[in-house]
Design a protein around this motif. Structure first.
Motif, PDB file in Angstrom:
ATOM      1  N   VAL A  14       0.875  -1.174   0.000  1.00  0.00           N
ATOM      2  CA  VAL A  14       0.000   0.000   0.000  1.00  0.00           C
ATOM      3  C   VAL A  14       0.914   1.225   0.000  1.00  0.00           C
ATOM      4  CG1 VAL A  14      -1.836   1.230   1.210  1.00  0.00           C
ATOM      5  CG2 VAL A  14      -1.750  -1.278   1.273  1.00  0.00           C
ATOM      6  N   VAL A  15       1.043   1.829  -1.167  1.00  0.00           N
ATOM      7  CA  VAL A  15       1.958   2.953  -1.344  1.00  0.00           C
ATOM      8  C   VAL A  15       1.181   4.125  -1.925  1.00  0.00           C
ATOM      9  CG1 VAL A  15       4.060   3.738  -2.505  1.00  0.00           C
ATOM     10  CG2 VAL A  15       3.875   1.368  -1.755  1.00  0.00           C
ATOM     11  N   LEU A  16       1.363   5.282  -1.327  1.00  0.00           N
ATOM     12  CA  LEU A  16       0.712   6.478  -1.848  1.00  0.00           C
ATOM     13  C   LEU A  16       1.314   6.849  -3.200  1.00  0.00           C
ATOM     14  CD1 LEU A  16       0.600   8.568   1.449  1.00  0.00           C
ATOM     15  CD2 LEU A  16      -1.246   7.218   0.437  1.00  0.00           C
ATOM     16  N   ASP A  17       0.519   7.482  -4.037  1.00  0.00           N
ATOM     17  CA  ASP A  17       0.973   7.842  -5.385  1.00  0.00           C
ATOM     18  C   ASP A  17       2.282   8.626  -5.380  1.00  0.00           C
ATOM     19  OD1 ASP A  17      -1.157   6.556  -6.560  1.00  0.00           O
ATOM     20  OD2 ASP A  17      -2.358   8.381  -6.781  1.00  0.00           O
ATOM     21  N   ASP A  18       2.422   9.544  -4.437  1.00  0.00           N
ATOM     22  CA  ASP A  18       3.627  10.365  -4.423  1.00  0.00           C
ATOM     23  C   ASP A  18       4.849   9.633  -3.833  1.00  0.00           C
ATOM     24  OD1 ASP A  18       2.629  10.397  -1.816  1.00  0.00           O
ATOM     25  OD2 ASP A  18       3.200  12.489  -1.460  1.00  0.00           O
ATOM     26  N   GLU A  19       4.663   8.386  -3.368  1.00  0.00           N
ATOM     27  CA  GLU A  19       5.769   7.594  -2.823  1.00  0.00           C
ATOM     28  C   GLU A  19       6.293   6.551  -3.809  1.00  0.00           C
ATOM     29  OE1 GLU A  19       3.905   5.942   0.621  1.00  0.00           O
ATOM     30  OE2 GLU A  19       4.309   7.701   1.852  1.00  0.00           O
ATOM     31  N   TRP A  20       5.563   6.319  -4.922  1.00  0.00           N
ATOM     32  CA  TRP A  20       5.938   5.257  -5.854  1.00  0.00           C
ATOM     33  C   TRP A  20       7.345   5.429  -6.411  1.00  0.00           C
ATOM     34  CZ3 TRP A  20       4.630   0.530  -6.518  1.00  0.00           C
ATOM     35  CH2 TRP A  20       3.352   0.101  -6.226  1.00  0.00           C
ATOM     36  N   ALA A  97      12.715  -1.059   1.508  1.00  0.00           N
ATOM     37  CA  ALA A  97      12.688  -0.433   0.190  1.00  0.00           C
ATOM     38  C   ALA A  97      11.296  -0.474  -0.433  1.00  0.00           C
ATOM     39  CB  ALA A  97      13.690  -1.122  -0.737  1.00  0.00           C
ATOM     40  N   CYS A  98      10.583  -1.581  -0.234  1.00  0.00           N
ATOM     41  CA  CYS A  98       9.254  -1.744  -0.832  1.00  0.00           C
ATOM     42  C   CYS A  98       8.132  -1.165   0.026  1.00  0.00           C
ATOM     43  CB  CYS A  98       8.969  -3.226  -1.068  1.00  0.00           C
ATOM     44  SG  CYS A  98       9.942  -3.954  -2.393  1.00  0.00           S
ATOM     45  N   SER A  99       8.454  -0.768   1.225  1.00  0.00           N
ATOM     46  CA  SER A  99       7.459  -0.231   2.166  1.00  0.00           C
ATOM     47  C   SER A  99       6.379  -1.246   2.510  1.00  0.00           C
ATOM     48  CB  SER A  99       6.820   1.055   1.619  1.00  0.00           C
ATOM     49  OG  SER A  99       7.787   2.066   1.498  1.00  0.00           O
TER      50      SER A  99
END
Length: 113
Positions: A14-20, A97-99
């Motif tokens: 689950v990654v926010l768009d600005d964190e991709w 790294a992958c959160s």
């Protein structure tokens, strides 16, 4: 040395768009470090746009995987490492790294494969 599978299901990431951008950069950097260290075997992700098929011993093909099993999706890396402790350390680096948390499994050695 054993081979270890480090993986995560798609729903775990689950990654926010600005964190991709950072996740892609950081995860690729860890994989490059594994390659440079000589422990990288292979990795990638399940193409979830292509449905699996179940192939029987007689060659019969059925759309979908095992109906009773959870879907197999997400990403994975296989590393060859000297110890479980080393595998845990690499899994932690990939998780950072992958959160997202990573599952760690060891492959059983089969000298005939």
């Amino acid at each position: 040395m054993a081979k270890y599978l480090i993986s995560f299901p798609s729903a775990a990431m689950v990654v926010l768009d600005d964190e991709w951008e950072a996740v892609v950069r950081d995860s690729h950097a860890v994989i490059e470090e594994a390659k440079a260290a000589g422990v990288y075997v292979f990795g990638g992700g399940i193409d979830e746009d292509v449905l699996p098929v179940l192939v029987s011993a007689d060659g019969t093909v059925t759309e979908g995987g095992y109906p009773w099993a959870p879907p197999l999706n997400g990403g994975f890396t296989v590393l060859e490492l000297p110890s479980r402790e080393d595998a845990v350390a690499w899994a932690a680096r990939i998780a950072k790294a992958c959160s997202c948390d990573q599952e760690l499994r060891v492959f059983g050695f089969d000298p005939q494969s």
